[in-house]
Design a protein around this motif. Structure first.
Motif, short mmCIF file in Angstrom:
data_model
loop_
_atom_site.label_atom_id
_atom_site.label_comp_id
_atom_site.label_asym_id
_atom_site.label_seq_id
_atom_site.Cartn_x
_atom_site.Cartn_y
_atom_site.Cartn_z
N TRP A 10 0.82 -1.21 0.00
CA TRP A 10 0.00 0.00 0.00
C TRP A 10 0.85 1.26 0.00
O TRP A 10 0.49 2.27 -0.62
CB TRP A 10 -0.97 -0.02 1.18
CG TRP A 10 -2.10 -0.98 0.91
CD1 TRP A 10 -2.27 -2.23 1.42
CD2 TRP A 10 -3.17 -0.76 -0.02
NE1 TRP A 10 -3.39 -2.81 0.88
CE2 TRP A 10 -3.97 -1.93 0.00
CE3 TRP A 10 -3.54 0.30 -0.84
CZ2 TRP A 10 -5.11 -2.06 -0.78
CZ3 TRP A 10 -4.68 0.17 -1.62
CH2 TRP A 10 -5.45 -1.00 -1.59
N GLU A 11 2.00 1.21 0.63
CA GLU A 11 2.92 2.34 0.53
C GLU A 11 3.35 2.53 -0.92
O GLU A 11 3.41 3.67 -1.43
CB GLU A 11 4.14 2.11 1.42
CG GLU A 11 3.86 2.21 2.91
CD GLU A 11 5.09 1.90 3.75
OE1 GLU A 11 6.16 1.61 3.16
OE2 GLU A 11 4.98 1.93 5.00
N LYS A 12 3.66 1.44 -1.58
CA LYS A 12 4.05 1.50 -2.99
C LYS A 12 2.91 2.02 -3.85
O LYS A 12 3.12 2.82 -4.78
CB LYS A 12 4.47 0.09 -3.44
CG LYS A 12 4.96 0.00 -4.87
CD LYS A 12 5.40 -1.44 -5.18
CE LYS A 12 5.86 -1.60 -6.62
NZ LYS A 12 6.27 -3.03 -6.88
N ALA A 13 1.69 1.61 -3.55
CA ALA A 13 0.53 2.07 -4.32
C ALA A 13 0.36 3.58 -4.21
O ALA A 13 0.14 4.28 -5.21
CB ALA A 13 -0.73 1.36 -3.82
N HIS A 14 0.49 4.12 -3.01
CA HIS A 14 0.33 5.57 -2.83
C HIS A 14 1.48 6.34 -3.49
O HIS A 14 1.26 7.44 -4.05
CB HIS A 14 0.20 5.91 -1.35
CG HIS A 14 -1.11 5.47 -0.76
ND1 HIS A 14 -2.31 6.08 -1.08
CD2 HIS A 14 -1.42 4.46 0.12
CE1 HIS A 14 -3.29 5.49 -0.42
NE2 HIS A 14 -2.78 4.51 0.30
N ARG A 15 2.69 5.79 -3.46
CA ARG A 15 3.80 6.43 -4.18
C ARG A 15 3.54 6.43 -5.68
O ARG A 15 3.86 7.40 -6.38
CB ARG A 15 5.12 5.69 -3.89
CG ARG A 15 5.67 5.89 -2.49
CD ARG A 15 7.16 5.50 -2.44
NE ARG A 15 7.41 4.17 -2.96
CZ ARG A 15 7.36 3.06 -2.24
NH1 ARG A 15 7.05 3.12 -0.94
NH2 ARG A 15 7.64 1.87 -2.79
N THR A 16 2.94 5.35 -6.15
CA THR A 16 2.65 5.25 -7.59
C THR A 16 1.66 6.31 -8.02
O THR A 16 1.86 7.00 -9.04
CB THR A 16 2.09 3.85 -7.91
OG1 THR A 16 3.08 2.85 -7.61
CG2 THR A 16 1.70 3.73 -9.37
N VAL A 17 0.60 6.49 -7.27
CA VAL A 17 -0.39 7.51 -7.62
C VAL A 17 0.21 8.91 -7.55
O VAL A 17 -0.05 9.76 -8.41
CB VAL A 17 -1.63 7.39 -6.71
CG1 VAL A 17 -2.52 8.62 -6.85
CG2 VAL A 17 -2.42 6.15 -7.07
N ALA A 18 1.04 9.15 -6.55
CA ALA A 18 1.70 10.46 -6.44
C ALA A 18 2.57 10.72 -7.66
O ALA A 18 2.60 11.84 -8.19
CB ALA A 18 2.53 10.52 -5.17
N ALA A 19 3.27 9.69 -8.14
CA ALA A 19 4.13 9.85 -9.32
C ALA A 19 3.29 10.10 -10.57
O ALA A 19 3.66 10.91 -11.43
CB ALA A 19 5.00 8.61 -9.49
N ILE A 20 2.16 9.41 -10.69
CA ILE A 20 1.27 9.62 -11.84
C ILE A 20 0.77 11.07 -11.85
O ILE A 20 0.79 11.75 -12.89
CB ILE A 20 0.08 8.64 -11.79
CG1 ILE A 20 0.54 7.21 -12.01
CG2 ILE A 20 -0.97 9.02 -12.85
CD1 ILE A 20 -0.54 6.17 -11.77
N LYS A 21 0.31 11.53 -10.70
CA LYS A 21 -0.21 12.90 -10.62
C LYS A 21 0.88 13.92 -10.93
O LYS A 21 0.64 14.93 -11.62
CB LYS A 21 -0.80 13.15 -9.24
CG LYS A 21 -2.08 12.38 -8.98
CD LYS A 21 -2.60 12.67 -7.58
CE LYS A 21 -3.91 11.95 -7.31
NZ LYS A 21 -4.41 12.19 -5.92
N SER A 22 2.10 13.66 -10.45
CA SER A 22 3.20 14.58 -10.71
C SER A 22 3.51 14.65 -12.19
O SER A 22 3.72 15.74 -12.75
CB SER A 22 4.44 14.14 -9.93
OG SER A 22 5.55 14.97 -10.22
#
Length: 379
Positions: free
Chosen positions: A241-253
């Protein structure tokens, strides 16, 4: 029945979370990624299509000539070539690959993207054209005598192919879409029907819609079902889940930086599939065992974008839930294309195959028990 796994045959290392490091067609990376799939239990890879992207048929021929087992799913848009020419191209590629080709026909869900290559038909017209196109390709693959055709979108006389596929009677045809027009066309002509990953309840409804369309077209053999996800796995649930939230943050960035500025319709998608993904994301973030929608929301429902998040065991069980619905092909693509293909192949695919084998063995036992009693008499 055996389950199949479909990965991605990207021609560079770029993704929604990372810019590519080199050219759009990176020959070495393309082959490295394909061989990683071949070496880690995948059955086939998809060569996707985009109006400005490297030509997928040529890339597929390159991979076919440099692999021995990996099957090829080649995406093709009917607006870019005449069906008789395409049929010869596909038959030649099936020869190069020794019978490893499946063709995925893309009708096109975005007017702007279609118009980039001169296609100004409406969506309903495109579906009708795709159906006619597929029917012509099938004839060109299988008929050894010259034939004429006069349809709504194509007309020719006395066509005679001199190259035929290795696969007999022909390669499989794949089709996708989430609108009634898509179900009608694909249900009538497809061997494989491709869906994007949605909650189990919604997926079951889509499968029934495809089967109903096949029945309406007079078929007794409905298409096999393929469903696509973006797996995010880690050794523990917390790390996943930490990886999932990092992934979404990277997509948004990436999106906020303007990296997707040329993606037609990214903010307001026209295609029903993307609209469905956005609507599902608006209704909730988590569904069923592991389905997570913020990745789809962050991309504006762009293509295969719903995630499955968890340990390999959790994600494998989630995929088995879809197998239990009647899904035959599982499509998966991570955000680190190469690393995730290897990890998924090592840690998830074996678990799913084991689960499928157990289920099939149990179903076989149950079927046998319903036929005879211990004494052998019919029940």
């Amino acid at each position: 029945m055996p389950i199949e796994f479909l990965g991605i045959a990207a021609t560079n290392d770029g993704s929604e979370t990372n810019p590519r490091s080199g050219a759009s067609f990176d020959k070495e990376y393309t082959l490295r990624l394909a061989r990683a799939h071949e070496d880690h239990g995948w059955d086939r890879v998809l060569f996707a299509y985009g109006s400005g992207s490297p030509e997928p048929g040529t890339a597929a021929a390159y991979i076919a000539a440099n692999t021995s087992r990996l099957q090829i799913l080649l995406a093709h848009r009917p607006n870019v070539s005449y069906p008789t020419f395409a049929a010869k191209e596909f038959a030649t590629l099936d020869r190069i690959s020794d019978g490893r080709l499946t063709v995925h026909f893309i009708t096109g869900g975005n007017d702007h993207e279609q118009q980039r290559e001169g296609d100004f038909l409406t969506k309903d017209q495109r579906y009708a054209r795709t159906r006619e196109y597929i029917e012509i390709v099938k004839r060109a693959w299988t008929e050894h005598e010259p034939f004429d055709h006069q349809g709504e979108y194509y007309r020719f006389n006395d066509f005679a192919a001199d190259v035929f596929p290795v696969q007999q009677p022909r390669p499989d045809v794949s089709f996708g879409g989430s609108s009634p027009a898509a179900y009608a066309a694909g249900g009538a002509v497809a061997d494989i029907y491709a869906l994007w990953g949605e909650p189990l309840e919604e997926t079951a409804k889509q499968i029934e819609a495809v089967k109903a369309a096949a029945r309406a077209a007079g078929r007794t053999d409905p298409p096999r079902i393929q469903v696509a996800f973006r797996p995010i796995i880690a050794p523990t649930e917390e790390l996943a889940w930490e990886k999932a939230h990092r992934t979404v943050a990277a997509i948004k960035s990436r999106r906020e930086s303007g990296a997707w500025s040329r993606r037609a319709g990214a903010a307001n998608p026209q295609n029903t599939g993307s609209q469905r993904l956005i609507a599902i994301a608006e209704q909730g973030e988590r569904y069923d065992r592991a389905l997570w929608t913020p990745t789809a929301a962050a991309t504006g429902g762009a293509g295969n974008s719903n995630a499955l998040v968890g340990t390999p065991e959790t994600v494998a069980e989630a995929l088995l839930d879809y197998y239990d619905l009647g899904v035959d092909i599982l499509s998966a693509r991570g955000y680190d294309l190469l690393g995730d293909a290897i990890d998924f192949g090592r840690h998830v695919i074996p678990l799913v195959r084991e689960g499928v084998a157990r289920r099939d063995a149990e179903r076989a036992r149950t079927a046998a028990e319903t036929v005879t009693t211990p004494e052998g008499a019919l029940r």
